[in-house]
Design a protein around this motif. Structure first.
Motif, mmCIF file in Angstrom:
data_model
loop_
_atom_site.group_PDB
_atom_site.id
_atom_site.type_symbol
_atom_site.label_atom_id
_atom_site.label_comp_id
_atom_site.label_asym_id
_atom_site.label_seq_id
_atom_site.Cartn_x
_atom_site.Cartn_y
_atom_site.Cartn_z
ATOM 1 N N GLY A 336 0.800 -1.216 0.000
ATOM 2 C CA GLY A 336 0.000 0.000 0.000
ATOM 3 C C GLY A 336 0.834 1.266 0.000
ATOM 4 N N SER A 337 1.897 1.329 0.824
ATOM 5 C CA SER A 337 2.712 2.546 0.883
ATOM 6 C C SER A 337 3.459 2.765 -0.418
ATOM 7 C CB SER A 337 3.695 2.462 2.059
ATOM 8 O OG SER A 337 4.554 1.348 1.920
ATOM 9 N N HIS A 338 3.919 1.672 -1.046
ATOM 10 C CA HIS A 338 4.590 1.796 -2.334
ATOM 11 C C HIS A 338 3.611 2.313 -3.392
ATOM 12 C CE1 HIS A 338 8.094 -1.207 -1.483
ATOM 13 N NE2 HIS A 338 7.824 -0.430 -0.449
ATOM 14 N N GLN A 339 2.409 1.752 -3.397
ATOM 15 C CA GLN A 339 1.418 2.155 -4.386
ATOM 16 C C GLN A 339 1.060 3.624 -4.255
ATOM 17 O OE1 GLN A 339 -1.669 -0.643 -3.473
ATOM 18 N NE2 GLN A 339 -0.911 -2.194 -4.900
ATOM 19 N N ILE A 342 3.924 5.709 -5.653
ATOM 20 C CA ILE A 342 3.979 5.653 -7.114
ATOM 21 C C ILE A 342 2.850 6.482 -7.725
ATOM 22 C CG2 ILE A 342 3.692 4.123 -9.095
ATOM 23 C CD1 ILE A 342 5.116 1.953 -7.425
ATOM 24 N N LYS A 343 1.651 6.343 -7.176
ATOM 25 C CA LYS A 343 0.501 7.097 -7.690
ATOM 26 C C LYS A 343 0.764 8.600 -7.594
ATOM 27 C CE LYS A 343 -4.495 7.641 -6.898
ATOM 28 N NZ LYS A 343 -4.491 9.032 -6.397
ATOM 29 N N LYS A 344 1.307 9.033 -6.463
ATOM 30 C CA LYS A 344 1.601 10.459 -6.305
ATOM 31 C C LYS A 344 2.729 10.879 -7.239
ATOM 32 C CE LYS A 344 0.034 10.741 -1.501
ATOM 33 N NZ LYS A 344 0.452 10.778 -0.080
ATOM 34 N N GLY A 345 3.687 9.970 -7.452
ATOM 35 C CA GLY A 345 4.792 10.282 -8.354
ATOM 36 C C GLY A 345 4.326 10.494 -9.779
ATOM 37 N N PHE A 346 3.416 9.648 -10.249
ATOM 38 C CA PHE A 346 2.885 9.811 -11.602
ATOM 39 C C PHE A 346 2.104 11.123 -11.718
ATOM 40 C CE2 PHE A 346 3.413 5.163 -12.429
ATOM 41 C CZ PHE A 346 4.072 5.290 -13.636
ATOM 42 N N ALA A 347 1.320 11.415 -10.682
ATOM 43 C CA ALA A 347 0.545 12.654 -10.715
ATOM 44 C C ALA A 347 1.464 13.875 -10.742
ATOM 45 C CB ALA A 347 -0.381 12.724 -9.508
ATOM 46 N N ALA A 348 2.511 13.834 -9.926
ATOM 47 C CA ALA A 348 3.450 14.955 -9.881
ATOM 48 C C ALA A 348 4.229 15.076 -11.181
ATOM 49 C CB ALA A 348 4.416 14.784 -8.704
ATOM 50 N N GLN A 349 4.584 13.930 -11.768
ATOM 51 C CA GLN A 349 5.322 13.945 -13.035
ATOM 52 C C GLN A 349 4.502 14.636 -14.119
ATOM 53 O OE1 GLN A 349 8.375 12.442 -12.967
ATOM 54 N NE2 GLN A 349 8.960 12.870 -15.072
ATOM 55 N N GLY A 350 3.211 14.306 -14.157
ATOM 56 C CA GLY A 350 2.346 14.926 -15.147
ATOM 57 C C GLY A 350 2.135 16.409 -14.887
ATOM 58 N N PRO A 360 8.759 7.738 -7.419
ATOM 59 C CA PRO A 360 9.241 6.851 -6.356
ATOM 60 C C PRO A 360 9.105 5.374 -6.730
ATOM 61 C CG PRO A 360 7.907 8.611 -5.427
ATOM 62 C CD PRO A 360 7.786 8.731 -6.919
ATOM 63 N N TYR A 361 10.105 4.611 -6.392
ATOM 64 C CA TYR A 361 10.162 3.162 -6.591
ATOM 65 C C TYR A 361 10.342 2.736 -8.044
ATOM 66 C CZ TYR A 361 8.628 2.823 -1.735
ATOM 67 O OH TYR A 361 8.553 2.939 -0.385
ATOM 68 N N LEU A 362 10.370 3.678 -8.974
ATOM 69 C CA LEU A 362 10.541 3.329 -10.389
ATOM 70 C C LEU A 362 11.753 4.073 -10.944
ATOM 71 C CD1 LEU A 362 6.866 3.435 -11.741
ATOM 72 C CD2 LEU A 362 8.174 1.444 -11.017
ATOM 73 N N SER A 381 -3.916 -8.539 -0.760
ATOM 74 C CA SER A 381 -4.267 -8.208 0.623
ATOM 75 C C SER A 381 -3.289 -7.227 1.267
ATOM 76 C CB SER A 381 -4.345 -9.495 1.466
ATOM 77 O OG SER A 381 -3.093 -10.148 1.475
ATOM 78 N N GLN A 382 -2.128 -6.994 0.631
ATOM 79 C CA GLN A 382 -1.150 -6.062 1.178
ATOM 80 C C GLN A 382 -1.325 -4.642 0.639
ATOM 81 O OE1 GLN A 382 1.141 -7.263 3.544
ATOM 82 N NE2 GLN A 382 -0.265 -8.978 3.311
ATOM 83 N N SER A 383 -2.264 -4.472 -0.276
ATOM 84 C CA SER A 383 -2.373 -3.201 -0.978
ATOM 85 C C SER A 383 -3.158 -2.184 -0.163
ATOM 86 C CB SER A 383 -3.047 -3.419 -2.331
ATOM 87 O OG SER A 383 -2.324 -4.365 -3.085
ATOM 88 N N GLY A 384 -2.969 -0.915 -0.531
ATOM 89 C CA GLY A 384 -3.645 0.173 0.150
ATOM 90 C C GLY A 384 -4.561 0.934 -0.784
#
Length: 552
Positions: A336-339, A342-350, A360-362, A381-384
Motif C-alpha cells: 500500500g505505501s509503495h502504491q 507511485i501514484k503520487k509520483g505519476f501525478a506529480a510527473q504529469g 518513487p520506486y521506479l 491483501s497487502q495493498s492500500g
C-alpha cells in the motif's frame, strides 16, 4: 555449516594498488559489448540450442544492437561447426557485426575454428588457457613456464592460420582463464608473451579478456585487478581490456561496473545473465543501469518482453519475475505505501511536466522498455487505498476523492482476504459497482426528475422506485443537490448532510460521461459515500446522492 569456517576457507587477499583511481570515477560512456549467449550461455543449458534456436538468438542479438557476438565453440562438435560455417556461407552476418569463436590452445582445435570461419569478411578468434595456481597444480600438474608455453604455442597457431586466409579481417582475443584467482604478475607475463607473437598495434589491438571465471572476492578486488593490469600492461594503446564476470558470489553485475570504472573497454555477458554456474554478467542489467544514469548504452531494449520471450524460448530457462528490468513483477507494487508513493509520483510527473524522470520506486519509466503502466500497481491483501484508486483510474477513468479511496479500500481488503488471491481490474471494477452503483439491485432507484426555480432557490421533483414501488418526492434547496436531499428527508429518508462533493469527466468528446462523488453524514454521525455516472452532469449528481442514500 561450520561454526568456524576459517578452518576451511581463506579470505581472498587484497591487491597492492596504492593510489587506486577507480573509486573516484564514474561510467560516462558505453563499452564495447560482446554477447556470449550462444557460447558460454549455450554450454550452460541442460539442452543446448539447436540450429533453429541458435538462428533465433543470433537475430535477436543483432536486433538489439550487439556488434560483437561469440557464436560458438566450433571444435565442440558438428552442430556448432555447421551453424557457424552456415552463417558465413549463407551471408547471414551483418557487415557491422563481428562474430567471435572460442578455442582452447590446441593446434587441432584452433585449425578447426579457422575452418568454421572460412570466407568470413571479418571475425575474432578467441584463444584461452587457464593460468591460476589451482588449475596449474590440480588440473594440469604444470609449472608456470609450461602454462605460458601453451599460450605462446596457441598464439603462433593463430598467427599462422590467419595468414592462410588473408581475405578475412582477423582480430584476436586472448583470455588468461581464471584470471581473477591467478597471480597478477603471471597473468601479465603470459599476456605480454602472447603480444610478442601477435604484434598488436593501436589500429589492430589485441583483446585481453580478464575473466572472473570463478567469482571469489568482492567486486572492489576485481576492480583493483583490472586497474593494476591496465597500469602495467605495455603498449596499453594496443590493448582492449575486456571483462567477463561470473556470478558465483551474486555480484557479477557490480564487478563489471567497477571493472569499467577501473579502465576496461569491453564487457562480455549474456542477455538476462544465463551462464555457468550461477550465471554470466547480465548485459540487460548493466546496460539499463547506465541508461538510468543518462548514458546511451548503444543497445535497444525498448521491447523487453520480446527479449524475454525469445531468450526463454531459446534457452528453455525461466526468467525470475524479480529479475531487474525484465521480470514480470519488477514494475509492480503490491504494498500500500509503495502504491501510494507511485501514484503520487505519476501525478506529480504529469503536473510538473518535468524533463527528468522522478517517480518513487521506479528508477526507469516502464514505457521506455515497452511495458504498460497498467501493470505498475496490482492489488492483493497487502495493498492500500492508493493502489486501488490507481487501478480504478487506469481501468475505468474514475478519480476517487481521497477519503472515498479509504472507504472503498476496506471493501477491497475484505475481498482480498476472503479470496486469498491477487485482485485484477475486473474484480475491483465489479466490486466498485456492487458497493456504489448496484443498478437494479439498489433499494432506491431514479426513474425521472425535473428541476425548476432560480439560482439559490431550486425545486427538485423526482420519481423514484423504492423497494420496487414507484413514488414521487419533492424538495427545495439552494441548488440541485440540496433539493434532492431535502426531498429525501421530507419523504422516505434518510436525512443526509453534504460534507464534500466533486466531479470530473470520463473520456473526451461526444461520448464523454460525468462522474460525481458525494460524501455525506447521517443523523447518527456515520459517513457514507455515493457515486453517480451519467452523460449529463446534473443527473450524475442526483444519482450520487441516491447512491449515498442507499448506503445510508
Amino acid at each position: 555449516m561450520l561454526r568456524d569456517p576459517s578452518v576451511k576457507y581463506r579470505p581472498f587477499p587484497q591487491i597492492d594498488l596504492p593510489n587506486r583511481e577507480w573509486p573516484g570515477r564514474t561510467i560516462t560512456r558505453a563499452p564495447r559489448w560482446l554477447s556470449t549467449d550462444m557460447r558460454d550461455g549455450n554450454q550452460a543449458l541442460i539442452d543446448p540450442m539447436d540450429g533453429e534456436k541458435k538462428q533465433r538468438m543470433f537475430e535477436l542479438l543483432c536486433k538489439v544492437g550487439l556488434k560483437e557476438i561469440e557464436v560458438g565453440f566450433p571444435s565442440a562438435g558438428a552442430t556448432e561447426f555447421d551453424f557457424i560455417s552456415g552463417l558465413v556461407r549463407e551471408d547471414k552476418i551483418p557487415d557491422d557485426v563481428l562474430v567471435q569463436v572460442l578455442t582452447q590452445s590446441r593446434r587441432d582445435l584452433i585449425e578447426t575454428s579457422f575452418q568454421s570461419l572460412k570466407g568470413a569478411k571479418q571475425a575474432i578468434v578467441h584463444l584461452y588457457n587457464a593460468v591460476s595456481p589451482a588449475w596449474r597444480q590440480i588440473v594440469f600438474g604444470m609449472t608456470r613456464e609450461e602454462v605460458k608455453a601453451i599460450a605462446i604455442a596457441g598464439a603462433k597457431v593463430l598467427r599462422d592460420e590467419a595468414a592462410k586466409q588473408p581475405d578475412t579481417d582477423w582480430h584476436f582475443e586472448y583470455s588468461p582463464e581464471t584470471f581473477s584467482t591467478a597471480e597478477l604478475d603471471f597473468s601479465l607475463e603470459v599476456c605480454e608473451a602472447v603480444m610478442d607473437i601477435l604484434q598488436p598495434t593501436p589500429e589492430k589491438p589485441i583483446i585481453f579478456n580478464l575473466p572472473a571465471t570463478v567469482e571469489c572476492a568482492t567486486p572492489n578486488i576485481y576492480a583493483d585487478q583490472i586497474e593494476w593490469f591496465g597500469r602495467n600492461i605495455r603498449n596499453r594503446d594496443s590493448v582492449v581490456i575486456s571483462l567477463h564476470t561470473h556470478n558465483d558470489r551474486g555480484t557479477g553485475v557490480a564487478a563489471a561496473e567497477l571493472g569499467m570504472m577501473a579502465g576496461a573497454d569491453r564487457v562480455e555477458g549474456c542477455l538476462l545473465g544465463n551462464g555457468e554456474r550461477t550465471g554470466n554478467c547480465d548485459l540487460v542489467t548493466v546496460a539499463l543501469n547506465m541508461y538510468t544514469q543518462g548514458i546511451d548504452p548503444k543497445l535497444d531494449f525498448s521491447n523487453i518482453d520480446e527479449i524475454v520471450n525469445t531468450v526463454t524460448y531459446c534457452t528453455n530457462l525461466p526468467v525470475h519475475p524479480r529479475t531487474p528490468y525484465a521480470g514480470d513483477l519488477v514494475f509492480t507494487a503490491f504494498s500500500g505505501s509503495h502504491q501510494d508513493a507511485i501514484k503520487k509520483g505519476f501525478a506529480a510527473q504529469g503536473a510538473r511536466n518535468d524533463e527528468y524522470w522522478s517517480v518513487p520506486y521506479l528508477p526507469i519509466d516502464p514505457k521506455d522498455l515497452g511495458r504498460d503502466y497498467e501493470a505498475v500497481i496490482r492489488v492483493n491483501s497487502q495493498s492500500g487505498k492508493g493502489g486501488v484508486a490507481w487501478v480504478l483510474e487506469q481501468d475505468k477513468g474514475l478519480k476517487l476523492p481521497k477519503r472515498m479511496q479509504a472507504d472503498f479500500s476496506r471493501h477491497v481488503q475484505q475481498l482480498a482476504d476472503d479470496t486469498s488471491r491477487e485482485l485484477n481490474a475486473g474484480d475491483i471494477g465489479a466490486l466498485f459497482e456492487q458497493v456504489y452503483l448496484p443498478g437494479d439491485a439498489a433499494r432506491i432507484q431514479l426513474v425521472d426528475y425535473e428541476e425548476s426555480g432560480t439560482v439559490g432557490n431550486r425545486t427538485f421533483v423526482g420519481r423514484l422506485s423504492i423497494a420496487g414501488e414507484e413514488t414521487s418526492i419533492s424538495g427545495r434547496g439552494n441548488g440541485l443537490i440540496s433539493g434532492v436531499i431535502a426531498a429525501l428527508a421530507s419523504s422516505t429518508g434518510p436525512v443526509l448532510e453534504v460534507v464534500d462533493y466533486s466531479e470530473h469527466a470520463i473520456g473526451h468528446g461526444a461520448d464523454a460521461q460525468a462522474a460525481a462523488y458525494i460524501e455525506c453524514r447521517t443523523e447518527d454521525g456515520r459517513t457514507v459515500f455515493g457515486v453517480g455516472i451519467d452523460a449529463d452532469i446534473a443527473t450524475a449528481s442526483v444519482r450520487a446522492v441516491l447512491s449515498a442514500a442507499n448506503r445510508a
